[in-house]
Design a protein around this motif. Structure first.
Motif, PDB file in Angstrom:
ATOM      1  N   ARG A 173       3.643   8.730  -8.933  1.00  0.00           N
ATOM      2  CA  ARG A 173       3.949   7.898 -10.100  1.00  0.00           C
ATOM      3  C   ARG A 173       4.952   8.586 -11.027  1.00  0.00           C
ATOM      4  NH1 ARG A 173      -1.447   8.366 -10.248  1.00  0.00           N
ATOM      5  NH2 ARG A 173      -1.344   9.430 -12.259  1.00  0.00           N
ATOM      6  N   SER A 174       5.058   9.907 -10.939  1.00  0.00           N
ATOM      7  CA  SER A 174       5.899  10.678 -11.862  1.00  0.00           C
ATOM      8  C   SER A 174       7.316  10.896 -11.345  1.00  0.00           C
ATOM      9  CB  SER A 174       5.249  12.046 -12.112  1.00  0.00           C
ATOM     10  OG  SER A 174       3.914  11.906 -12.527  1.00  0.00           O
ATOM     11  N   TYR A 212       9.395   4.152  -0.836  1.00  0.00           N
ATOM     12  CA  TYR A 212       8.333   4.235  -1.843  1.00  0.00           C
ATOM     13  C   TYR A 212       7.165   3.331  -1.454  1.00  0.00           C
ATOM     14  CZ  TYR A 212      11.585   6.758  -4.829  1.00  0.00           C
ATOM     15  OH  TYR A 212      12.450   7.692  -5.326  1.00  0.00           O
ATOM     16  N   PRO A 214       3.163   2.105  -1.560  1.00  0.00           N
ATOM     17  CA  PRO A 214       2.289   2.025  -2.740  1.00  0.00           C
ATOM     18  C   PRO A 214       1.730   3.400  -3.117  1.00  0.00           C
ATOM     19  CG  PRO A 214       1.820   0.223  -1.247  1.00  0.00           C
ATOM     20  CD  PRO A 214       2.796   1.111  -0.534  1.00  0.00           C
ATOM     21  N   ALA A 215       1.755   3.695  -4.406  1.00  0.00           N
ATOM     22  CA  ALA A 215       1.307   4.997  -4.899  1.00  0.00           C
ATOM     23  C   ALA A 215      -0.137   4.915  -5.367  1.00  0.00           C
ATOM     24  CB  ALA A 215       2.202   5.462  -6.049  1.00  0.00           C
ATOM     25  N   LEU A 216      -0.808   6.049  -5.385  1.00  0.00           N
ATOM     26  CA  LEU A 216      -2.165   6.098  -5.917  1.00  0.00           C
ATOM     27  C   LEU A 216      -2.154   5.770  -7.405  1.00  0.00           C
ATOM     28  CD1 LEU A 216      -3.543   9.317  -4.191  1.00  0.00           C
ATOM     29  CD2 LEU A 216      -4.197   6.965  -3.726  1.00  0.00           C
ATOM     30  N   SER A 217      -3.117   4.970  -7.829  1.00  0.00           N
ATOM     31  CA  SER A 217      -3.219   4.571  -9.225  1.00  0.00           C
ATOM     32  C   SER A 217      -3.824   5.693 -10.060  1.00  0.00           C
ATOM     33  CB  SER A 217      -4.083   3.320  -9.322  1.00  0.00           C
ATOM     34  OG  SER A 217      -4.440   3.050 -10.660  1.00  0.00           O
ATOM     35  N   SER A 218      -3.635   5.593 -11.372  1.00  0.00           N
ATOM     36  CA  SER A 218      -4.320   6.522 -12.280  1.00  0.00           C
ATOM     37  C   SER A 218      -5.729   6.034 -12.606  1.00  0.00           C
ATOM     38  CB  SER A 218      -3.518   6.676 -13.579  1.00  0.00           C
ATOM     39  OG  SER A 218      -3.383   5.421 -14.220  1.00  0.00           O
ATOM     40  N   GLU A 219      -6.057   4.815 -12.194  1.00  0.00           N
ATOM     41  CA  GLU A 219      -7.398   4.259 -12.434  1.00  0.00           C
ATOM     42  C   GLU A 219      -8.324   4.627 -11.281  1.00  0.00           C
ATOM     43  OE1 GLU A 219      -8.359   2.623 -15.171  1.00  0.00           O
ATOM     44  OE2 GLU A 219      -6.346   2.986 -15.990  1.00  0.00           O
ATOM     45  N   ALA A 221     -11.057   4.374  -8.428  1.00  0.00           N
ATOM     46  CA  ALA A 221     -11.577   3.259  -7.635  1.00  0.00           C
ATOM     47  C   ALA A 221     -13.104   3.211  -7.657  1.00  0.00           C
ATOM     48  CB  ALA A 221     -11.091   3.382  -6.186  1.00  0.00           C
TER      49      ALA A 221
END
Length: 233
Positions: A173-174, A212, A214-219, A221
């Motif tokens: 994400r960064s 790119y 899908p990236a891992l979310s910061s939320e 699971a």
């Protein structure tokens, strides 16, 4: 821990919700890694064994155990994302540095590759672009390989005369997508921390969807109590 077990904690209740994975490690555990969903844990050990554990079976024995690298020095395990494969780095009996691929279903070795004869431990890092980055502790090189059909294809090598003591990769994400940056690591070298960007050369600064995924979310699971109750997400 020093008594050769892995302990998992719900940090909301650190004293009450401790789970211990024993599993018969007869020597020091050198590294461990969760799979993509957090259901399984892989470990390397000084007894030259590679083990798989159910992450939610307290005190349970290893689900599978296999022979790992021949040398006792510094083996590290890394799960290859959503693939049912594990990569390890370690040493042969002749102290050659090695990278190995393993089938998680049987822990059979699908590929063993000799890298060189340096003494530093190799640190593996997986990227969702199917790239395995391998950095040698004590040297300045970072090799990277593309995983495809049980083969690691060498892509390139970052070289520096500044030896690294440690390293970590940023969450995707960064990354700077306008510059087609697919990975960024922070390298600890002496008294400095150095950022290193890995960029795919593209002329356009538009978003390149093919590099790119899908990236891992910061939320999260799952909450901890759901995880220990056996829920998978």
């Amino acid at each position: 821990t020093g008594d050769h077990v892995i302990k998992l904690f719900d940090i909301n209740y650190p004293e009450e919700a401790q789970r211990t994975l024993a599993g018969g490690h007869s020597d020091a555990i050198q590294s461990f890694c969760f799979d993509f969903s957090g259901n399984m844990i892989a470990t390397t050990c000084r007894d030259r064994k590679l083990r798989l554990f159910d992450a939610r079976a307290p005190g349970g024995d290893a689900v599978r155990t296999g022979e790992s690298h021949g040398g006792i020095k510094g083996a590290i395990v890394c799960w290859l994302g959503t693939h049912d494969r594990i990569a390890t780095t370690g040493f042969s009996k002749m102290s050659d540095r090695q990278i190995a691929l393993w089938d998680t279903g049987s822990l059979s070795n699908t590929k063993m590759q000799t890298v060189d004869q340096s003494s530093g431990v190799l640190m593996p890092f997986w990227s969702d672009n199917n790239i395995l980055f391998v950095a040698g502790k004590g040297d300045g090189n970072i090799r990277y390989f593309e995983y495809e059909h049980d083969t690691q294809h060498p892509l390139s090598e970052y070289q520096s005369n500044q030896p690294q003591r440690g390293m970590c990769f940023l969450p995707r994400r960064s990354l700077n997508v306008s510059e087609c940056e697919i990975a960024r690591t922070y390298k600890v070298a002496g008294s400095t921390i150095e950022p290193i960007a890995f960029v795919v050369p593209r002329k356009s600064d538009a978003f390149q969807a093919d590099i790119y995924p899908p990236a891992l979310s910061s939320e999260p699971a799952l909450e901890a109590d759901e995880f220990f109750a056996g829920k998978t997400a």
